[in-house]
Design an enzyme around this catalytic site. Sequence first.
Site, PDB file in Angstrom:
ATOM      1  N   CYS A 186       0.845  -1.192   0.000  1.00 31.28           N
ATOM      2  CA  CYS A 186       0.000   0.000   0.000  1.00 31.28           C
ATOM      3  C   CYS A 186       0.880   1.241   0.000  1.00 31.28           C
ATOM      4  CB  CYS A 186      -0.932   0.085   1.194  1.00 31.28           C
ATOM      5  SG  CYS A 186      -2.343  -0.997   1.063  1.00 31.28           S
ATOM      6  N   ARG A 188       3.983  -0.664  -4.607  1.00 27.31           N
ATOM      7  CA  ARG A 188       3.614  -1.116  -3.265  1.00 27.31           C
ATOM      8  C   ARG A 188       2.237  -1.790  -3.211  1.00 27.31           C
ATOM      9  NH1 ARG A 188       6.786   1.220   0.579  1.00 27.31           N
ATOM     10  NH2 ARG A 188       5.226   0.691   2.125  1.00 27.31           N
ATOM     11  N   TRP A 191      -3.021  -2.632  -1.687  1.00 31.25           N
ATOM     12  CA  TRP A 191      -2.807  -4.078  -1.737  1.00 31.25           C
ATOM     13  C   TRP A 191      -3.672  -4.611  -0.600  1.00 31.25           C
ATOM     14  CZ3 TRP A 191      -1.077  -8.061   1.394  1.00 31.25           C
ATOM     15  CH2 TRP A 191      -0.725  -9.243   0.747  1.00 31.25           C
ATOM     16  N   ASN A 234      -1.824   2.475   5.433  1.00 28.53           N
ATOM     17  CA  ASN A 234      -1.015   1.326   5.034  1.00 28.53           C
ATOM     18  C   ASN A 234      -0.758   0.497   6.288  1.00 28.53           C
ATOM     19  OD1 ASN A 234       2.542   1.083   4.250  1.00 28.53           O
ATOM     20  ND2 ASN A 234       0.988  -0.482   4.149  1.00 28.53           N
ATOM     21  N   GLY A 235      -1.263  -0.723   6.311  1.00 34.85           N
ATOM     22  CA  GLY A 235      -1.031  -1.584   7.477  1.00 34.85           C
ATOM     23  C   GLY A 235      -2.271  -2.392   7.798  1.00 34.85           C
ATOM     24  N   GLU A 248      15.863 -19.253  -6.963  1.00 38.43           N
ATOM     25  CA  GLU A 248      15.574 -17.868  -7.369  1.00 38.43           C
ATOM     26  C   GLU A 248      15.055 -17.826  -8.811  1.00 38.43           C
ATOM     27  OE1 GLU A 248      15.108 -15.184  -5.973  1.00 38.43           O
ATOM     28  OE2 GLU A 248      15.453 -13.636  -7.471  1.00 38.43           O
ATOM     29  N   LYS A 261      11.450 -16.341  -9.886  1.00 33.98           N
ATOM     30  CA  LYS A 261      11.266 -15.272 -10.887  1.00 33.98           C
ATOM     31  C   LYS A 261      10.221 -15.682 -11.915  1.00 33.98           C
ATOM     32  CE  LYS A 261      12.724 -12.871  -9.232  1.00 33.98           C
ATOM     33  NZ  LYS A 261      13.158 -12.253  -8.134  1.00 33.98           N
ATOM     34  N   GLU A 286       6.633 -15.753 -10.339  1.00 35.18           N
ATOM     35  CA  GLU A 286       6.003 -14.501  -9.919  1.00 35.18           C
ATOM     36  C   GLU A 286       5.620 -13.603 -11.086  1.00 35.18           C
ATOM     37  OE1 GLU A 286       8.363 -12.364  -7.025  1.00 35.18           O
ATOM     38  OE2 GLU A 286      10.200 -12.608  -8.164  1.00 35.18           O
ATOM     39  N   HIS A 340      14.688 -37.881  -5.842  1.00 36.34           N
ATOM     40  CA  HIS A 340      13.835 -38.176  -4.687  1.00 36.34           C
ATOM     41  C   HIS A 340      12.414 -37.661  -4.889  1.00 36.34           C
ATOM     42  CE1 HIS A 340      17.234 -39.649  -2.344  1.00 36.34           C
ATOM     43  NE2 HIS A 340      17.924 -38.724  -3.008  1.00 36.34           N
ATOM     44  N   LYS A 353       5.570  -4.927  -3.745  1.00 39.82           N
ATOM     45  CA  LYS A 353       6.917  -4.851  -3.199  1.00 39.82           C
ATOM     46  C   LYS A 353       6.834  -4.329  -1.776  1.00 39.82           C
ATOM     47  CE  LYS A 353      11.264  -3.892  -5.320  1.00 39.82           C
ATOM     48  NZ  LYS A 353      11.508  -5.248  -5.829  1.00 39.82           N
TER      49      LYS A 353
HETATM   50  N1  HGA Z   1      -5.689  -3.004   5.726  1.00 47.40           N
HETATM   51  C1  HGA Z   1      -5.885  -2.026   4.697  1.00 47.40           C
HETATM   52  C2  HGA Z   1      -4.567  -1.554   4.143  1.00 47.40           C
HETATM   53  C3  HGA Z   1      -3.840  -2.661   3.450  1.00 47.40           C
HETATM   54  C4  HGA Z   1      -2.347  -2.519   3.373  1.00 47.40           C
HETATM   55  O1  HGA Z   1      -1.695  -1.644   3.925  1.00 47.40           O
HETATM   56  N2  HGA Z   1      -1.709  -3.452   2.667  1.00 47.40           N
HETATM   57  O2  HGA Z   1      -0.352  -3.475   2.609  1.00 47.40           O
HETATM   58  C5  HGA Z   1      -6.774  -2.561   3.599  1.00 47.40           C
HETATM   59  O3  HGA Z   1      -6.949  -3.767   3.444  1.00 47.40           O
HETATM   60  O4  HGA Z   1      -7.304  -1.746   2.855  1.00 47.40           O
END
Ligand code: HGA
Length: 615
Positions: free
Chosen positions: A2, A27, A75, A101-102, A488, A492, A495, A511, A610
Amino acid sequence: MCGIVGYIGHREAYPIVIKGLKRLEYRGYDSAGLVLYDGADLKLSKTKGKVSDLEAKATKEISLNGTIGIGHTRWATHGVPNDVNSHPHVSNSGNLVIVHNGIIENYEPLKKELIKRGYTFKSDTDTEVLVNLIEDVQKKDNLKLGKAVQLALNQVVGAYAICVFDKQKPDEIVVARLGSPLAIGIGENEYFIASDASPFIEYTSNAIYLEDEEMAIVRLHKSLKIRKIKDDSLVDPYIQELQMNLEQIEKGGYDHFMLKEIYEQPSVIKDTYRGRLHANEGMIKMAGVEDNIEKFTNAHRILIIACGTSWHAGLVAEYIFEEFARIPVEVEYASEFRYRNPIITDKDVVIAISQSGETADTLAAIKLAKEKGAFVFGVCNVVGSSISRESHAGAYTHAGPEIGVASTKAFTTQITVLTMIALRLAKIKGTLSKTEYHTYLSELEMMPEKVQEALLTNEVTKEIASVYKNASNCLYLGRGYNFPVALEGALKLKEISYIHAEGYPAAEMKHGPIALIDEQMPVVVIAPKQGHYDKVVSNIQEIKSRSGKIIAVVTKGDEQVRALADHVIEIPESSDPLSPLLTTIPLQLLSYHIAVMRGCNVDQPRNLAKSVTVE
Ligand code: HGA
């Protein structure tokens, strides 16, 4: 994860916010939104999708004027990506607006309590709970916004970087952080707020990075005041001069950031060792290592803690440390380490590796290691990041901003830093002969030229990509130093192209994974001349006997593997320990070209982001 951005000042906020969101899009990019204030109305626009979708929608939906604005690129953690769950979120009264963000871990009981008190919710997010909690606290005692934010945050469990705006108090934005990064750019009577400094580097080179548990009231015509959220004590702001420049965060003629970053590797490896590696004088000087040399030389064990690509760099380092410095090494996933009861003592050195320096699990793991008395050394790319500050000492990789979500140059520069540390310790401990030591020093100094040569594999990897672009599965095999490179390489491919891929130590194939091999299965085998060449050749024979398609990464001039493989990719010769810096290059290019040919969004692969700031 985010990205948040904010502006308050004398300029139009919209262009700053929208451009800022584009720069922070690495992000998170499942939805985006912004709010502008023009002295009369809050103008809100948000949408599922990318920042470009928001741009299209906002242009139609709202008037774009206003000198205050906040924005978000998401995100999702709580609630599916849709228009309603996108940020900003507005409080019930319509006065407060927030970007976050969080994760608010205790959002459920808080929400229940707020519902009892008459609040209603439109979204499924934890963030909407927070903005209403702030409003509730504010209303109860008719508090100023800053105080209400502070009291509300003291009820919250979890992580946050927030920007909150109250339309009744339109000369200020309140910001706070715990566990997610937040930078404040300081201009002439204007302030910029963002998850990293990239949205405002063309406006100011002065920035303050908030520390955990700090908040600030960013007010026009007033100097910035930073306070501790818990006890309200004032903190002296530390203004940093930014080192980033605009060129570094633009694509510079490349189609994608990932490709640009792959091609930057020769120069950033040089930047990583510049001033540290002195091959002519037979010296390695790294301040963070020198200042704590006894911690390293007396270490009973080195514990490397990381996630994702950094964890793979840690695995390469395990082999290098044990070979060069003869110190036992264990490599741990940060997320596992922190949730068991690991045995750590003050004789342990913990090396925490993270490109962003914000990886939530790694950060929590180093806090745990510190509590148990270990010495913590951070290897990060982002200067001033949380992990670099939380560690006792560290070394930056100096790779410049890495914007492509799939990490490339961070990996090779992390290996460069870790190799230098191992060589420095080997010198002190006398665990390498003088000749070996000097040879590795000179070879490391030559690596940028060799990586440049390895980049010449671009054309052949493109041809191979066109053959296998529709594969459903892919196996990557390597031994010794190149086993982590196999992991790695597989990561790559997974993803960015969404092809299922697995990395294995070549000998482990027997194995289990050998059962997967048939004429459809591409198998990428890392088979440089040094190392366990003959053993790998036998593994190639085993694949061939089962009709697997062999793509071999070999040392230039290799004829033996060429005779067996369906495709060969030649890289320059090197010693075994330094070979990962070269073998990884064609694997990065292979996944890049396959992803492009499959029409995937290389820089912003689905579901990823990221800087993983959530657990
Ligand atoms: N929890 C919030 C923000 C998401 C976030 O920071 N993601 O890295 C949401 O879900 O909108």
